[in-house]
Scaffold this motif. Sequence first.
Motif, mmCIF file in Angstrom:
data_model
loop_
_atom_site.group_PDB
_atom_site.id
_atom_site.type_symbol
_atom_site.label_atom_id
_atom_site.label_comp_id
_atom_site.label_asym_id
_atom_site.label_seq_id
_atom_site.Cartn_x
_atom_site.Cartn_y
_atom_site.Cartn_z
ATOM 1 N N ASP A 249 0.858 -1.182 0.000
ATOM 2 C CA ASP A 249 0.000 0.000 0.000
ATOM 3 C C ASP A 249 0.900 1.239 0.000
ATOM 4 O O ASP A 249 1.485 1.612 1.008
ATOM 5 N N TRP A 250 0.997 1.876 -1.173
ATOM 6 C CA TRP A 250 1.939 2.971 -1.410
ATOM 7 C C TRP A 250 1.311 4.305 -1.029
ATOM 8 O O TRP A 250 0.209 4.618 -1.470
ATOM 9 N N GLY A 251 2.036 5.118 -0.227
ATOM 10 C CA GLY A 251 1.473 6.387 0.231
ATOM 11 C C GLY A 251 0.171 6.132 0.944
ATOM 12 O O GLY A 251 -0.850 6.772 0.683
ATOM 13 N N CYS A 252 0.202 5.177 1.881
ATOM 14 C CA CYS A 252 -1.020 4.554 2.384
ATOM 15 C C CYS A 252 -1.841 5.437 3.295
ATOM 16 O O CYS A 252 -3.014 5.140 3.556
ATOM 17 N N GLY A 253 -1.254 6.535 3.848
ATOM 18 C CA GLY A 253 -1.993 7.292 4.849
ATOM 19 C C GLY A 253 -2.340 6.381 6.009
ATOM 20 O O GLY A 253 -1.473 5.737 6.606
ATOM 21 N N GLN A 254 -3.625 6.259 6.305
ATOM 22 C CA GLN A 254 -4.095 5.406 7.390
ATOM 23 C C GLN A 254 -4.501 4.021 6.903
ATOM 24 O O GLN A 254 -5.358 3.368 7.483
ATOM 25 N N LYS B 142 1.626 -10.368 -5.937
ATOM 26 C CA LYS B 142 1.751 -9.043 -5.336
ATOM 27 C C LYS B 142 0.574 -8.164 -5.765
ATOM 28 O O LYS B 142 0.280 -8.083 -6.955
ATOM 29 N N ILE B 143 -0.069 -7.523 -4.802
ATOM 30 C CA ILE B 143 -1.149 -6.574 -5.093
ATOM 31 C C ILE B 143 -0.678 -5.196 -4.640
ATOM 32 O O ILE B 143 -0.475 -4.957 -3.447
ATOM 33 N N HIS B 144 -0.494 -4.292 -5.598
ATOM 34 C CA HIS B 144 -0.020 -2.938 -5.317
ATOM 35 C C HIS B 144 -1.221 -1.995 -5.319
ATOM 36 O O HIS B 144 -1.944 -1.901 -6.321
ATOM 37 N N LEU B 145 -1.422 -1.305 -4.217
ATOM 38 C CA LEU B 145 -2.541 -0.376 -4.080
ATOM 39 C C LEU B 145 -2.033 1.062 -4.116
ATOM 40 O O LEU B 145 -1.166 1.445 -3.326
ATOM 41 N N PHE B 146 -2.577 1.835 -5.042
ATOM 42 C CA PHE B 146 -2.266 3.260 -5.159
ATOM 43 C C PHE B 146 -3.596 4.016 -5.118
ATOM 44 O O PHE B 146 -4.233 4.227 -6.145
ATOM 45 N N ARG C 37 -0.256 -7.361 -9.539
ATOM 46 C CA ARG C 37 -1.476 -6.668 -9.931
ATOM 47 C C ARG C 37 -1.390 -5.259 -9.382
ATOM 48 O O ARG C 37 -1.194 -5.052 -8.174
ATOM 49 N N VAL C 38 -1.544 -4.267 -10.251
ATOM 50 C CA VAL C 38 -1.398 -2.866 -9.880
ATOM 51 C C VAL C 38 -2.764 -2.191 -10.008
ATOM 52 O O VAL C 38 -3.377 -2.215 -11.079
ATOM 53 N N VAL C 39 -3.242 -1.604 -8.912
ATOM 54 C CA VAL C 39 -4.550 -0.945 -8.883
ATOM 55 C C VAL C 39 -4.334 0.520 -8.524
ATOM 56 O O VAL C 39 -3.884 0.843 -7.425
ATOM 57 N N CYS C 40 -4.656 1.403 -9.461
ATOM 58 C CA CYS C 40 -4.495 2.857 -9.257
ATOM 59 C C CYS C 40 -5.861 3.514 -9.329
ATOM 60 O O CYS C 40 -6.544 3.425 -10.362
ATOM 61 N N THR C 41 -6.275 4.184 -8.268
ATOM 62 C CA THR C 41 -7.519 4.945 -8.275
ATOM 63 C C THR C 41 -7.229 6.360 -7.790
ATOM 64 O O THR C 41 -6.348 6.577 -6.964
ATOM 65 N N SER C 42 -7.977 7.310 -8.311
ATOM 66 C CA SER C 42 -7.794 8.697 -7.896
ATOM 67 C C SER C 42 -9.062 9.472 -8.212
ATOM 68 O O SER C 42 -9.943 8.982 -8.926
ATOM 69 N N PRO C 43 -9.159 10.706 -7.698
ATOM 70 C CA PRO C 43 -10.224 11.586 -8.173
ATOM 71 C C PRO C 43 -9.987 11.917 -9.640
ATOM 72 O O PRO C 43 -8.857 11.801 -10.131
ATOM 73 N N TYR C 44 -11.046 12.304 -10.347
ATOM 74 C CA TYR C 44 -10.862 12.746 -11.729
ATOM 75 C C TYR C 44 -10.417 14.205 -11.702
ATOM 76 O O TYR C 44 -11.153 15.095 -11.308
ATOM 77 N N GLN C 45 -9.160 14.416 -12.093
ATOM 78 C CA GLN C 45 -8.605 15.765 -12.161
ATOM 79 C C GLN C 45 -7.825 15.863 -13.469
ATOM 80 O O GLN C 45 -6.728 15.316 -13.574
ATOM 81 N N GLU D 62 -9.184 5.779 -13.036
ATOM 82 C CA GLU D 62 -8.693 4.479 -12.574
ATOM 83 C C GLU D 62 -7.947 3.745 -13.688
ATOM 84 O O GLU D 62 -8.360 3.762 -14.844
ATOM 85 N N ARG D 63 -6.841 3.120 -13.310
ATOM 86 C CA ARG D 63 -6.151 2.174 -14.193
ATOM 87 C C ARG D 63 -5.717 0.979 -13.369
ATOM 88 O O ARG D 63 -5.239 1.116 -12.252
ATOM 89 N N GLN D 64 -5.864 -0.199 -13.974
ATOM 90 C CA GLN D 64 -5.404 -1.437 -13.363
ATOM 91 C C GLN D 64 -4.699 -2.262 -14.433
ATOM 92 O O GLN D 64 -5.054 -2.200 -15.602
ATOM 93 N N PHE D 65 -3.755 -3.067 -13.999
ATOM 94 C CA PHE D 65 -3.105 -3.981 -14.938
ATOM 95 C C PHE D 65 -2.317 -5.019 -14.151
ATOM 96 O O PHE D 65 -2.021 -4.842 -12.957
ATOM 97 N N THR D 66 -2.003 -6.111 -14.814
ATOM 98 C CA THR D 66 -1.171 -7.164 -14.252
ATOM 99 C C THR D 66 0.117 -7.239 -15.063
ATOM 100 O O THR D 66 0.072 -7.197 -16.303
#
Length: 256
Positions: free
Chosen positions: A77-82, A159-163, A190-198, A249-253
Amino acid sequence: MNPSSQIRFFDNIYRPRTGRLQVPFDNLDGGTRVLSEEAECDRYIALYGGHHFHKLYAAFPSTNFDYTSGKSVEIIDWGCGQAIATCVLIDYLIEKRINPKIVSITLIEPSSIALWRGYNFVRQMLQANLSSYSIIKTVNKHIDYLEFSDFVSSDSNIKIHLFSNIIDVEGFDLNKLYNLIINCFQGINRVVCTSPYQSARNYRIDTFYNMFCEYPQVKNPFHSDKAISQPIFNVLSGQFETWKIARYERQFTVNL
């Protein structure tokens, strides 16, 4: 697994903290500030926890985590905050009755107080029977200051990478991050990237994805910029209301 016996993110972590938020409030630099106080941590969850939760819950079905059942899994969990993303992933696995063997969870965060709270939240989420043997490792660093020695990984584990709300944040080097991943995490990722739409910052997620496209082993990519409508706490009304949540959002393996 019995979902009712578990701590759940929305009801047990997010919802209790919404009642502590008072107007006027500090928005914590749009959620990008490195937190330094307990009160700031509670405020962050109240303001942004619902957005994290719903964006991640909308993202996870595209990965189809059923394939992880019975397999050894590492979560990073990258830049995981809490550790909201890790908590929501565990919550999702509980609800869908998916049972991986979570051998390790690595939480990476520059705020020591947010990291400590995240560690404790993850322990609560794991408490019943998901993975009592999981090793939870905390790395109290900014992403740019990470070193290869900060990570221990097995080629044979998934490996599951959460961004979650981090790749889009300008202020760290995507090339350094990319080099960390390709050098430290051999095997299936598996890389999972989610963010606000900006629109001004979405390019960072696209850039990050394109770095991996040199590998022919990149599989199961998924991209979405479709908003979702879900209940979150409205600070002004003091009630839960259905809001439109913009997302990118982008995801890929990738097999490294």
